[in-house]
Design an enzyme around this catalytic site. Structure first.
Site, PDB file in Angstrom:
ATOM      1  N   GLY A  52     -28.266 -23.487  52.741  1.00 47.93           N
ATOM      2  CA  GLY A  52     -28.717 -22.692  52.827  1.00 47.93           C
ATOM      3  C   GLY A  52     -27.837 -21.436  52.332  1.00 47.93           C
TER       4      GLY A  52
ATOM      5  N   SER B 105     -28.308 -20.422  63.749  1.00 49.43           N
ATOM      6  CA  SER B 105     -28.061 -20.420  65.387  1.00 49.43           C
ATOM      7  C   SER B 105     -27.305 -20.311  65.856  1.00 49.43           C
ATOM      8  CB  SER B 105     -28.023 -21.967  65.520  1.00 49.43           C
ATOM      9  OG  SER B 105     -28.501 -22.984  63.772  1.00 49.43           O
TER      10      SER B 105
ATOM     11  N   HIS C 253     -33.916 -22.989  58.266  1.00 50.31           N
ATOM     12  CA  HIS C 253     -34.174 -23.916  57.934  1.00 50.31           C
ATOM     13  C   HIS C 253     -35.763 -24.481  58.062  1.00 50.31           C
ATOM     14  CE1 HIS C 253     -30.966 -24.044  61.637  1.00 50.31           C
ATOM     15  NE2 HIS C 253     -30.173 -24.944  60.433  1.00 50.31           N
TER      16      HIS C 253
END
Ligand code: PAF
Length: 278
Positions: free
Chosen positions: A146, A185, A36
């Site tokens: 992404g 994540s 990120h």
């Protein structure tokens, strides 16, 4: 860095920054990592102001357990964002983004019928709902996504066309851990053993790239699935070699398209995705 919770505060904050400032936008669901932060870095080089949203969007989870255990840690997300050039964080509550039920159904044709769309029914419709609401609220000039979520990127580009958003979608490289595992994540939900074993996913994809002159598309597909499934901890949901434009499977290497190998793998209950350009 300012942190705002409502669309109204966001608009006030952005209009206070002056006219004709270009806005770069990085939408996230929090649990931030270096992947990120790399998006924020790219956005800050190309824009006057960078807005990051942190919102775990309930409508894109087809599995309630997945939503419940999705990692949330706003304080450490904010601490990380302070280390990069983020100007504004928009972290709304669910009622702010969905004051009413969102009944919109988008039609992405074949893009949503394959792989992630097939295995996670409703997922991309939920992504489209929230991204359109976020674009309406932030009004970015450019938005950064992404390439790990390769199919999501295609869906967002289609969404921009369907809803006529005046925003450039900027695809950004996959950021990997030291052993090749794509940053996600979800990685933090893995045990140490699972985490180590998951590196086999990208390592197999990288080896596969060296084999394209020795194996047919079908043979290589089988080779990758077998190679990852060799680990008792990993279970391939799909691996397909696809055309990077229409996302449909390719049958041979001679087809004049860019080919991407896309994989989804379960490690315990955690679903990991990755891809590689051949
Ligand atoms: O990629 C994500 O983190 C999410 O799908 C997004 C784009 C922030 C929408 O919730």
């Amino acid at each position: 860095m300012e942190v705002v919770k409502t669309k109204f505060e966001l608009q006030q904050c952005l209009s206070g920054k002056g006219k004709n400032m270009s806005v770069g936008f990085v939408p996230t669901m929090g649990a931030l990592h270096k992947g990120h932060l790399s998006l924020v870095d790219i956005a800050s080089k190309e824009n006057d102001i960078v807005v990051v949203s942190i919102f775990v969007n309930p409508t894109q989870f087809n599995d309630k357990n997945d939503l419940d255990r999705y990692p949330k840690d706003l304080n450490s997300d904010l601490a990380l964002l302070k280390t990069v050039n983020c100007d504004v964080v928009f972290s709304p509550e669910v009622d702010e983004m969905y004051p009413d039920k969102d009944d919109r159904i988008f039609n992405f044709g074949q893009l949503e019928k394959v792989r992630e769309g097939k295995h996670r029914p409703g997922h991309f419709n939920g992504v489209a709902q929230i991204v359109s609401k976020l674009f309406d609220a932030v009004k970015p000039d450019k938005a950064y996504f992404g390439l790990k979520d390769f199919q999501q990127l295609a869906i967002i580009k289609a969404l921009v066309k369907i809803l006529n958003f005046d925003v450039d979608i900027v695809p950004c490289p996959i950021i990997r851990e030291y052993d090749g595992l794509a940053m996600s994540s979800r990685n933090r939900q893995l045990t140490i053993e699972q985490r180590n074993e998951s590196a086999l996913i990208s390592q197999t994809l990288i080896k596969a790239r060296n084999l394209i002159h020795h194996k047919s598309v079908k043979e290589l597909t089988e080779w990758v699935i077998k190679g990852i499934n060799k680990s008792d901890m990993l279970d391939v949901e799909y691996f397909e070699i696809v055309d990077d434009e229409n996302l449909l499977p390719v049958n041979n290497w001679d087809e004049p398209t860019v080919k991407v190998g896309c994989v989804a793998v379960y490690c315990g209950g955690i679903r990991l995705i990755d891809n590689i350009v051949f």
